[in-house]
Design a protein around this motif. Structure first.
Motif, PDB file in Angstrom:
ATOM      1  N   SER A 210      -3.982   8.377   2.294  1.00 35.53           N
ATOM      2  CA  SER A 210      -4.626   7.285   1.565  1.00 35.53           C
ATOM      3  C   SER A 210      -3.610   6.631   0.640  1.00 35.53           C
ATOM      4  CB  SER A 210      -5.832   7.797   0.773  1.00 35.53           C
ATOM      5  OG  SER A 210      -5.439   8.788  -0.163  1.00 35.53           O
ATOM      6  N   PHE A 211      -4.018   5.517   0.048  1.00 30.69           N
ATOM      7  CA  PHE A 211      -3.117   4.738  -0.802  1.00 30.69           C
ATOM      8  C   PHE A 211      -3.963   3.793  -1.639  1.00 30.69           C
ATOM      9  CE2 PHE A 211      -3.734   2.803   3.309  1.00 30.69           C
ATOM     10  CZ  PHE A 211      -4.120   1.513   2.997  1.00 30.69           C
ATOM     11  N   ASN A 212      -3.367   3.219  -2.685  1.00 30.64           N
ATOM     12  CA  ASN A 212      -4.074   2.205  -3.455  1.00 30.64           C
ATOM     13  C   ASN A 212      -3.449   0.832  -3.208  1.00 30.64           C
ATOM     14  OD1 ASN A 212      -1.738   2.232  -4.991  1.00 30.64           O
ATOM     15  ND2 ASN A 212      -2.709   2.934  -6.885  1.00 30.64           N
ATOM     16  N   ASP A 213      -4.082  -0.204  -3.702  1.00 32.81           N
ATOM     17  CA  ASP A 213      -3.609  -1.566  -3.462  1.00 32.81           C
ATOM     18  C   ASP A 213      -2.259  -1.827  -4.120  1.00 32.81           C
ATOM     19  OD1 ASP A 213      -5.871  -2.134  -1.991  1.00 32.81           O
ATOM     20  OD2 ASP A 213      -6.957  -3.058  -3.661  1.00 32.81           O
ATOM     21  N   ASP A 214      -2.025  -1.200  -5.276  1.00 33.02           N
ATOM     22  CA  ASP A 214      -0.739  -1.392  -5.938  1.00 33.02           C
ATOM     23  C   ASP A 214       0.403  -0.861  -5.071  1.00 33.02           C
ATOM     24  OD1 ASP A 214      -1.710  -2.601  -8.260  1.00 33.02           O
ATOM     25  OD2 ASP A 214      -2.230  -0.677  -9.143  1.00 33.02           O
ATOM     26  N   ALA A 215       0.155   0.232  -4.348  1.00 36.12           N
ATOM     27  CA  ALA A 215       1.185   0.776  -3.463  1.00 36.12           C
ATOM     28  C   ALA A 215       1.550  -0.233  -2.382  1.00 36.12           C
ATOM     29  CB  ALA A 215       0.706   2.084  -2.832  1.00 36.12           C
ATOM     30  N   LEU A 216       0.545  -0.884  -1.815  1.00 37.65           N
ATOM     31  CA  LEU A 216       0.805  -1.890  -0.783  1.00 37.65           C
ATOM     32  C   LEU A 216       1.651  -3.023  -1.340  1.00 37.65           C
ATOM     33  CD1 LEU A 216      -2.601  -2.265   1.104  1.00 37.65           C
ATOM     34  CD2 LEU A 216      -0.561  -1.006   1.801  1.00 37.65           C
ATOM     35  N   ALA A 217       1.347  -3.429  -2.569  1.00 42.99           N
ATOM     36  CA  ALA A 217       2.107  -4.517  -3.182  1.00 42.99           C
ATOM     37  C   ALA A 217       3.568  -4.121  -3.371  1.00 42.99           C
ATOM     38  CB  ALA A 217       1.481  -4.898  -4.523  1.00 42.99           C
ATOM     39  N   TYR A 218       3.803  -2.903  -3.805  1.00 41.45           N
ATOM     40  CA  TYR A 218       5.184  -2.448  -3.960  1.00 41.45           C
ATOM     41  C   TYR A 218       5.892  -2.326  -2.616  1.00 41.45           C
ATOM     42  CZ  TYR A 218       4.550  -1.338  -8.919  1.00 41.45           C
ATOM     43  OH  TYR A 218       4.331  -1.419 -10.273  1.00 41.45           O
ATOM     44  N   LEU A 219       5.206  -1.778  -1.607  1.00 44.77           N
ATOM     45  CA  LEU A 219       5.820  -1.618  -0.289  1.00 44.77           C
ATOM     46  C   LEU A 219       6.255  -2.960   0.280  1.00 44.77           C
ATOM     47  CD1 LEU A 219       3.525   1.069   1.406  1.00 44.77           C
ATOM     48  CD2 LEU A 219       5.776   1.404   0.381  1.00 44.77           C
ATOM     49  N   ASP A 220       5.503  -4.007  -0.007  1.00 43.32           N
ATOM     50  CA  ASP A 220       5.841  -5.334   0.498  1.00 43.32           C
ATOM     51  C   ASP A 220       7.132  -5.883  -0.091  1.00 43.32           C
ATOM     52  OD1 ASP A 220       3.700  -5.463   2.197  1.00 43.32           O
ATOM     53  OD2 ASP A 220       2.414  -6.584   0.814  1.00 43.32           O
ATOM     54  N   THR A 221       7.576  -5.320  -1.218  1.00 45.83           N
ATOM     55  CA  THR A 221       8.793  -5.822  -1.863  1.00 45.83           C
ATOM     56  C   THR A 221      10.035  -5.033  -1.489  1.00 45.83           C
ATOM     57  OG1 THR A 221       8.733  -4.412  -3.860  1.00 45.83           O
ATOM     58  CG2 THR A 221       7.354  -6.389  -3.862  1.00 45.83           C
ATOM     59  N   LEU A 222       9.883  -3.931  -0.742  1.00 50.05           N
ATOM     60  CA  LEU A 222      11.014  -3.040  -0.479  1.00 50.05           C
ATOM     61  C   LEU A 222      11.904  -3.571   0.641  1.00 50.05           C
ATOM     62  CD1 LEU A 222       9.228   0.436  -0.667  1.00 50.05           C
ATOM     63  CD2 LEU A 222      10.629  -0.673  -2.418  1.00 50.05           C
ATOM     64  N   PRO A 223      13.174  -3.195   0.647  1.00 48.25           N
ATOM     65  CA  PRO A 223      14.075  -3.613   1.726  1.00 48.25           C
ATOM     66  C   PRO A 223      13.590  -3.096   3.078  1.00 48.25           C
ATOM     67  CG  PRO A 223      15.305  -2.659  -0.110  1.00 48.25           C
ATOM     68  CD  PRO A 223      13.858  -2.378  -0.367  1.00 48.25           C
ATOM     69  N   GLU A 224      13.886  -3.850   4.121  1.00 45.04           N
ATOM     70  CA  GLU A 224      13.523  -3.419   5.459  1.00 45.04           C
ATOM     71  C   GLU A 224      14.376  -2.234   5.881  1.00 45.04           C
ATOM     72  OE1 GLU A 224      13.668  -6.581   8.245  1.00 45.04           O
ATOM     73  OE2 GLU A 224      12.293  -7.876   7.131  1.00 45.04           O
ATOM     74  N   GLY A 225      13.807  -1.428   6.745  1.00 42.25           N
ATOM     75  CA  GLY A 225      14.533  -0.258   7.233  1.00 42.25           C
ATOM     76  C   GLY A 225      13.637   0.576   8.106  1.00 42.25           C
ATOM     77  N   PRO A 226      14.124   1.732   8.577  1.00 43.48           N
ATOM     78  CA  PRO A 226      13.299   2.607   9.418  1.00 43.48           C
ATOM     79  C   PRO A 226      11.994   2.949   8.730  1.00 43.48           C
ATOM     80  CG  PRO A 226      15.577   3.370   9.345  1.00 43.48           C
ATOM     81  CD  PRO A 226      15.458   2.296   8.323  1.00 43.48           C
ATOM     82  N   GLY A 233      -2.322   1.666   9.813  1.00 47.64           N
ATOM     83  CA  GLY A 233      -1.615   0.469  10.237  1.00 47.64           C
ATOM     84  C   GLY A 233      -0.487   0.061   9.311  1.00 47.64           C
ATOM     85  N   ILE A 234      -0.152   0.901   8.350  1.00 49.64           N
ATOM     86  CA  ILE A 234       0.907   0.615   7.396  1.00 49.64           C
ATOM     87  C   ILE A 234       2.214   1.240   7.876  1.00 49.64           C
ATOM     88  CG2 ILE A 234       1.705   0.986   5.018  1.00 49.64           C
ATOM     89  CD1 ILE A 234      -1.251   1.160   4.234  1.00 49.64           C
ATOM     90  N   GLN A 235       3.282   0.500   7.786  1.00 49.88           N
ATOM     91  CA  GLN A 235       4.601   1.025   8.095  1.00 49.88           C
ATOM     92  C   GLN A 235       5.173   1.639   6.819  1.00 49.88           C
ATOM     93  OE1 GLN A 235       6.311   1.025  11.191  1.00 49.88           O
ATOM     94  NE2 GLN A 235       4.269   0.498  11.934  1.00 49.88           N
ATOM     95  N   VAL A 236       5.227   2.948   6.777  1.00 48.11           N
ATOM     96  CA  VAL A 236       5.704   3.658   5.591  1.00 48.11           C
ATOM     97  C   VAL A 236       7.220   3.824   5.688  1.00 48.11           C
ATOM     98  CG1 VAL A 236       5.556   5.773   4.231  1.00 48.11           C
ATOM     99  CG2 VAL A 236       3.526   4.912   5.429  1.00 48.11           C
ATOM    100  N   PRO A 237       7.978   3.323   4.717  1.00 53.41           N
ATOM    101  CA  PRO A 237       9.434   3.519   4.761  1.00 53.41           C
ATOM    102  C   PRO A 237       9.783   4.994   4.925  1.00 53.41           C
ATOM    103  CG  PRO A 237       8.844   1.968   3.025  1.00 53.41           C
ATOM    104  CD  PRO A 237       7.557   2.538   3.540  1.00 53.41           C
ATOM    105  N   ALA A 238      10.765   5.268   5.772  1.00 55.98           N
ATOM    106  CA  ALA A 238      11.127   6.656   6.068  1.00 55.98           C
ATOM    107  C   ALA A 238      11.517   7.417   4.812  1.00 55.98           C
ATOM    108  CB  ALA A 238      12.269   6.683   7.081  1.00 55.98           C
ATOM    109  N   TRP A 239      12.181   6.745   3.878  1.00 57.11           N
ATOM    110  CA  TRP A 239      12.634   7.447   2.679  1.00 57.11           C
ATOM    111  C   TRP A 239      11.462   7.779   1.748  1.00 57.11           C
ATOM    112  CZ3 TRP A 239      11.965   5.272  -2.165  1.00 57.11           C
ATOM    113  CH2 TRP A 239      11.671   3.906  -2.201  1.00 57.11           C
ATOM    114  N   VAL A 240      10.387   6.970   1.789  1.00 53.46           N
ATOM    115  CA  VAL A 240       9.199   7.289   0.990  1.00 53.46           C
ATOM    116  C   VAL A 240       8.531   8.544   1.549  1.00 53.46           C
ATOM    117  CG1 VAL A 240       6.896   6.490   0.296  1.00 53.46           C
ATOM    118  CG2 VAL A 240       8.836   4.903   0.266  1.00 53.46           C
ATOM    119  N   GLN A 241       8.407   8.611   2.878  1.00 55.59           N
ATOM    120  CA  GLN A 241       7.857   9.813   3.503  1.00 55.59           C
ATOM    121  C   GLN A 241       8.733  11.022   3.204  1.00 55.59           C
ATOM    122  OE1 GLN A 241       8.396  10.561   7.717  1.00 55.59           O
ATOM    123  NE2 GLN A 241       6.187  10.858   7.979  1.00 55.59           N
ATOM    124  N   ALA A 242      10.060  10.842   3.237  1.00 53.95           N
ATOM    125  CA  ALA A 242      10.971  11.950   2.951  1.00 53.95           C
ATOM    126  C   ALA A 242      10.817  12.440   1.513  1.00 53.95           C
ATOM    127  CB  ALA A 242      12.412  11.519   3.207  1.00 53.95           C
TER     128      ALA A 242
END
Length: 383
Positions: A210-226, A233-242
């Motif tokens: 699960s996640f909150n709306d603020d998390a989605l807003a932050y994820l949208d600002t992060l650099p592209e990458g794996p 349906g959310i693409q979670v940055p690999a480093w966030v999962q790590a």
């Protein structure tokens, strides 16, 4: 042509190629372009089939963004880091970061018995990889990035010459990565965005729950990458999962350190991503909570002063300058002579490229906190 002549010719070609690699990467303005230049030139000197180039937090050693992955399919990041954090005992990045030479090949280390490595069995062999050469880009004792190079079945394993070549570029590339922490000449204003921390919850396998709306807003600002796909349906940055997996490994005492990493978003603003492992009713490790929020000035200043290669004493002097202390009081606080303090201040000015105390404070600190102060300021006009 004799063998020794061929050897000298090859060594000369490698030397020229290395010089060109460092020359081109020195002109890069960001980590991703530096990685692209370095990889393009490195492939000509020592071919490989796939690679991952990562930025790391120099304090915690955690993988952060940006990341450049070459010729690797999606979905392997969790397998790779699960091996690194929970089962692997060969060439761990945390060990390489402290090694005399922070570079090692899998087959070299295992005596050509790669099956001793969990990473080989779970990640490399299923993808057709024969060997991995990994390195920590390190300068001043701090890891600035990681490199993983892979060779496919049919190629020769990485040898001592490959290791030596990578070792020779570790420090210059690390210095370049470190320089990217310097404040932007023209900082971007903070956009209207989330006001609270972004929260993401991951299960024991690293899957997003699960996640909150603020998390989605932050994820949208992060650099592209794996990234890792999620059921939502959310693409979670690999480093966030790590980061979530790191928190669980620490809770299980399989790893040590902090599950914490700082990252610049696409607007150049610093965020901090930190995680902790929750406990189930029976006391066992449960889900991992990841928080993304704006980084405090105190967390960013060490990165910035390191980028300018300030010594510990110069950093202390700079902090006192930021507090507005005159030379005499700084001298008293540090038990130095005023003349010595003035020498330190002169050295700081030269390294940072400023000519006054006000300019120094503005360049090192204002970029980070002035926009926040402006955003939270109420302006009124009275008659």
């Amino acid at each position: 042509m004799t063998g020794s002549t061929i050897s000298r010719t090859a060594a000369s070609r490698t030397s020229v190629g290395r010089a060109e690699l460092l020359s081109r990467t020195a002109k890069a303005t960001d980590a991703l372009s530096m990685f692209a230049e370095a990889s393009a030139h490195l492939r000509r000197l020592m071919p490989y089939d796939a690679a991952v180039w990562r930025v790391t937090d120099p304090v915690t050693g955690m993988m952060t963004a940006p990341i450049r992955a070459e010729n690797l399919d999606e979905g392997g990041c969790a397998v790779y880091w699960e091996s690194e954090l929970f089962t692997e005992n060969v060439n761990l990045f945390r060990d390489l970061a402290r090694a005399p030479v922070p570079v090692a090949g899998l087959r070299q280390t295992t005596g050509d018995l790669p099956a001793r490595s969990t990473l080989y069995e779970t990640f490399m062999r299923p993808r057709g990889f024969h060997d991995e050469l990994r390195a920590v880009l390190r300068v001043g004792g701090h890891p600035q990035g990681h490199i993983s190079l892979f060779r496919a079945e049919g190629r020769a394993a990485f040898d001592a010459a490959d290791t030596q070549l990578i070792a020779s570029v570790v420090t210059p590339l690390a210095k370049q990565l470190r320089s990217f922490a310097e404040p932007s000449p023209q900082p971007q204003p903070l956009p209207d965005g989330p006001h609270g921390p972004g929260l993401l919850l991951f299960d024991a396998n690293g899957a997003l729950l699960s996640f909150n709306d603020d998390a989605l807003a932050y994820l949208d600002t992060l650099p592209e990458g794996p990234a890792v796909p999620s059921p939502q349906g959310i693409q979670v940055p690999a480093w966030v999962q790590a980061t979530a997996m790191k928190a669980r490994a620490v809770a299980q005492e399989r790893d040590r350190g902090q599950a914490r990493a700082r990252v610049r978003n696409r607007a150049g603003r610093w965020l901090v991503c930190h995680a902790s492992c929750l406990r189930e009713a029976d006391g066992g490790p449960g889900a991992s909570a990841v928080v993304i929020e704006p980084a405090k000035t105190s967390e960013i200043v060490p990165l910035i002063v390191d980028a300018y290669e300030l010594t510990d004493r110069e950093t202390e002097v700079t902090q006192y300058i930021a507090r507005g202390l005159p030379t005499g009081e700084i001298a008293a606080q540090l038990h130095l002579s005023p003349h010595t303090v003035r020498d330190h201040i002169k050295a700081v000015f030269e390294k940072v490229g400023v000519s006054s105390r006000g300019e120094l404070v503005g360049k090192l600190f204002t970029e980070h906190y002035a926009p926040l102060a402006e955003k939270n300021m109420t302006r009124v006009h009275t008659g």
